[in-house]
Scaffold this active site. Structure first.
Site: not given
Ligand code: HEM
Length: 461
Positions: A271, A399, A406
């Site tokens: 991402t 996010f 996220c």
């Molecule tokens: C969840 C986008 C970077 C860890 C999500 C979700 C999105 C997203 C849209 C929600 C997904 C859903 O509803 O099914 C992004 C984008 C990123 C990014 C665009 C970078 C530009 C990161 C980074 C990490 C991370 C750097 C960890 C170091 C997570 C985790 C979740 C998550 C663990 C699940 C949270 C939960 O459901 O409790 N991300 N993310 N993401 N992201 Fe990111």
């Protein structure tokens, strides 16, 4: 208006619209349908109907955590396998999701980001050094270098481990195993259980790959325990080993900690690397924004080699460039929700319990009623504070939303601002192939086959 009455593309018997989506650009296909059928349409995929939404006016309902919850589609449920899932693949109702979420909120909060900055600068510095040693005609594979950077950054900040991807021609064995596992999970999602059963070698390899990754992280946990009080527990692993959920009074079991480490690597690297790659693509096509960014970069960073936390957070225009890239190409382009009980969205559309509603972010983010007539154009001034203040908060969701948004948002934005700031501080970007943006969607979406040349800026040779 019932789901059956919604417009949508015609499918074929049994497979529905699946064949149309089975191409390297499924997001483009979904976007074309949104242009054709409007801000809410239906799709049929084997066994189920799903709603695809891209209208900002429908978001307040869909994002209401009281009435809607994240839905994990069959592909994600399959990816979960049999082990304990990390945050991303967990159900909201799973008590371990809540416990892990509560423990991890603090180490992912803005106030913890200062502590990760030196490690982010360490890896960003490695990439700058690599680029500064290129010959003038050498080419840079942008998504590949950015993926090496983001993987190494999350591994170092996450659990104090160095993949040293920027010093290798072939991936670290852990990364190779992880990539094989991800490809395998994608293949599996598209095949019948019998087909998979027949691929004995692939199943054995997948098992070995998972064990290899688990054992590496297990080893790191054992090292920490051996070091006792002397261990540096300021990274994410340390915070998970020592953290206690205040509401339940409990910590996380080891297998869950291992699952979270894997999740951060997978969720955190493609991402963020895709974001940096899209931003570079847009900047080289609109060099006026490079000039504008440099006025601030030169003032804030000067010729500093190791930006501080304060300096990174003063690079507000670089941040606007990243926000704008995530508007046009959010690298996690969809998230899916479902109603907890039958309800209505937008005052007129029925949203039956458990029917998946996917938010198609690249189209939500291009709504001219929100962003104006230049909604399709790259213009970081869309995020000028006074202009962005007029955008309804739920119309921009790169996010995700609510409780399941996220957790790595601040981490990703700090890392990307640092790296793009350092790149523009030191190098001119040369678009020697006149790159025409085309994307590829795997788990995330990123530019494909994108090459540039870099020349040190005057004073940075
Ligand atoms: C969840 C986008 C970077 C860890 C999500 C979700 C999105 C997203 C849209 C929600 C997904 C859903 O509803 O099914 C992004 C984008 C990123 C990014 C665009 C970078 C530009 C990161 C980074 C990490 C991370 C750097 C960890 C170091 C997570 C985790 C979740 C998550 C663990 C699940 C949270 C939960 O459901 O409790 N991300 N993310 N993401 N992201 Fe990111």
């Amino acid at each position: 208006i019932s789901v059956d009455q919604l417009p949508g593309p015609h499918g074929v018997p049994i497979l529905g619209n699946l064949l149309d989506l089975n191409n390297p650009h499924p997001i483009d296909t979904l976007m074309d349908w949104a242009r054709q059928y409007g801000p809410i349409y239906k799709l049929t995929v084997p066994g189920t109907t799903r709603i695809v939404v891209s209208g900002a006016d429908l978001m307040p309902d869909i994002c209401d955590d009281e009435r809607f919850d994240k839905q994990l589609g069959p592909g994600l449920v399959a990816a979960r396998g049999t082990g304990t899932p990390g945050l991303f693949l967990s159900e909201t109702s799973d008590p371990l999701w809540r416990r892990a979420h509560n423990i991890l909120m603090a180490p992912f909060s803005q106030s913890s980001m200062r502590g990760y900055l030196p490690r982010m600068v360490d890896i960003a510095g490695q990439l700058m050094d690599k680029w500064s040693r290129l010959n003038p005609d050498d080419e840079v594979n942008v998504p590949a270098d950015m993926t090496a950077l983001t993987l190494d950054t999350i591994a170092l900040c996450g659990f104090g481990y160095r993949f040293n991807s920027l010093y290798r021609d072939t991936p670290h064995p852990f990364v190779a195993a992880m990539v094989r596992n991800l490809l395998e999970a994608q293949k599996e999602a598209k095949e019948l259980p019998l087909q998979r059963k027949l691929r004995v070698q692939a199943r054995r390899q997948a098992r070995e790959d998972s064990e290899f990754q688990i054992n590496l992280v297990k080893g790191l946990i054992e090292d920490r325990r051996r070091q006792g009080d002397a261990a540096d527990n300021t990274d994410l692993l340390g915070r998970m080993l020592t953290g206690v959920d205040k509401s339940s009074g409990e910590g996380l079991p080891d297998d869950n900690i291992i699952a979270q480490c894997m999740t951060f690597l997978v969720a955190g690297h493609e991402t963020t690397s895709g974001l940096l790659s899209f931003a570079i693509n847009y900047l080289m096509k609109s060099p006026q924004y490079i000039d504008q960014a440099r006025v601030q970069i030169d003032e804030v960073l000067g010729d500093t080699a190791e930006p501080t936390y304060e300096q990174v957070h003063q690079l507000t225009f670089v941040r606007q460039i990243l926000d704008e890239s995530l508007r046009l190409w959010p690298t996690a382009p969809m998230f899916t929700r479902a109603a907890r009980t039958d309800t209505v969205i937008g005052g007129k559309y029925l949203a039956p319990k458990d029917v998946g509603i996917s938010v198609l972010l690249p189209m939500l983010h291009r709504d001219p009623s929100v962003w104006g007539p230049d909604a399709e154009d790259f213009n970081p001034h869309h995020f000028d504070p006074e202009r962005f203040a007029a955008v309804p908060p739920l119309a921009y969701r790169p996010f995700g939303t609510g409780l399941r948004a996220c957790i790595g948002r601040q981490f990703a934005l700090q890392e990307a601002t640092l790296v793009l700031g350092m790149l523009l501080q030191r190098f001119d970007i040369i678009d020697h192939r006149n790159y025409q943006l085309h994307t590829r969607a795997t788990l995330t979406v990123k530019p494909e086959d994108m090459w540039i040349r870099l020349r040190p800026r005057e004073g940075f040779a």
